[in-house]
Design an enzyme around this catalytic site. Structure first.
Site, short mmCIF file in Angstrom:
data_model
loop_
_atom_site.label_atom_id
_atom_site.label_comp_id
_atom_site.label_asym_id
_atom_site.label_seq_id
_atom_site.Cartn_x
_atom_site.Cartn_y
_atom_site.Cartn_z
N GLY A 1 -32.07 -8.23 -0.98
CA GLY A 1 -30.65 -7.84 -0.59
C GLY A 1 -30.15 -8.22 0.52
CD GLN A 2 -33.86 -9.81 4.07
OE1 GLN A 2 -34.59 -10.55 3.46
NE2 GLN A 2 -34.74 -9.33 5.40
CG ASP A 3 -27.03 -11.16 5.63
OD1 ASP A 3 -27.92 -11.56 5.65
OD2 ASP A 3 -26.26 -10.86 6.63
CG ASN A 4 -31.32 -14.84 3.87
OD1 ASN A 4 -31.22 -13.52 3.48
ND2 ASN A 4 -32.13 -15.40 4.40
CE LYS A 5 -34.65 -15.03 0.71
NZ LYS A 5 -34.88 -13.89 1.91
#
Ligand code: G3D
Ligand code: MG
Length: 182
Positions: free
Chosen positions: A64-68
């Site tokens: 769920g990290q923003d780059n994912k």
């Protein structure tokens, strides 16, 4: 649904909301300390109780990290339902979660999928109520055709997770019968 006894779900939400802890509690029926997810985890879980008893859930837990987040749609494409997990105590990031949810449900294909929100970390002292979370996420303002439900849980003890599986399964069955009527 591929076969009636197996469903595929995508579990999404901001990093640290508890997705991996939920997945492993569902799988191993106990608390497992999760390390931050780099890309995804996937487990096949045969439900032992509740209305989904005997059904096999294949659950993709996507980082769920923003780059994912741009990758989320690749997973939902082949899913029967979306589980969206939020940290019930993190009021500040609920706004961010709402924006991600809106972005996710902009895709017409995703609007067709039943959505189960898990309000996780209900054990924490300052966790928000389901009603407050419903409001902060704007669930009542979603696209009218969007089927959704919200369940409170604690992934540490596993409380609420059987109800969550039940609610998800009920939505999937309901959607299937709607489609059949058309
Ligand atoms: P993620 O997969 O969504 O990124 P994780 O989240 O499953 O990795 O969980 C992030 C942190 O939240 C973990 O703590 C985990 O133990 C904790 N957590 C998950 N569910 C709950 C819950 O219901 N209640 C409480 N109190 N904590 C929870 P650490 O300390 O390992 O970062
Ligand atoms: Mg994770």
């Amino acid at each position: 649904m591929g076969s009636s006894s197996s469903v595929q779900l995508t579990m999404l939400g901001l990093d640290s909301s508890g997705k991996t802890t939920i997945l492993y509690h569902m799988k191993f029926e106990q608390y497992t300390n999760a390390t931050p997810t780099i890309s995804y985890n996937c487990e096949t879980i045969k439900v032992k109780e509740g209305s989904a008893k005997g059904i096999t859930f294949k659950i993709w837990d996507v980082g769920g990290q923003d780059n994912k987040r741009p990758l989320w749609n690749q997973y939902t494409r082949s899913s029967d339902g979306i589980i969206f997990v939020v940290d019930s105590e993190d009021k500040e990031r609920l706004e961010e979660a709402k924006l991600e949810l809106i972005r996710l449900l902009k895709a017409p294909d995703n609007q067709k999928l039943p959505l189960l929100v898990i309000a996780n970390k209900q054990d924490l002292q300052h966790s928000l109520s389901l009603h407050e979370i419903e409001t902060l996420l704007g669930l009542r303002d979603l696209h009218p055709g969007q089927m959704w439900s919200i369940i409170g849980a604690c992934a540490i003890t596993g409380e609420g997770l059987t109800e969550a599986m039940d609610a998800m399964y009920d939505l999937i069955v309901k959607r299937k019968s709607h489609k059949r009527k058309k």
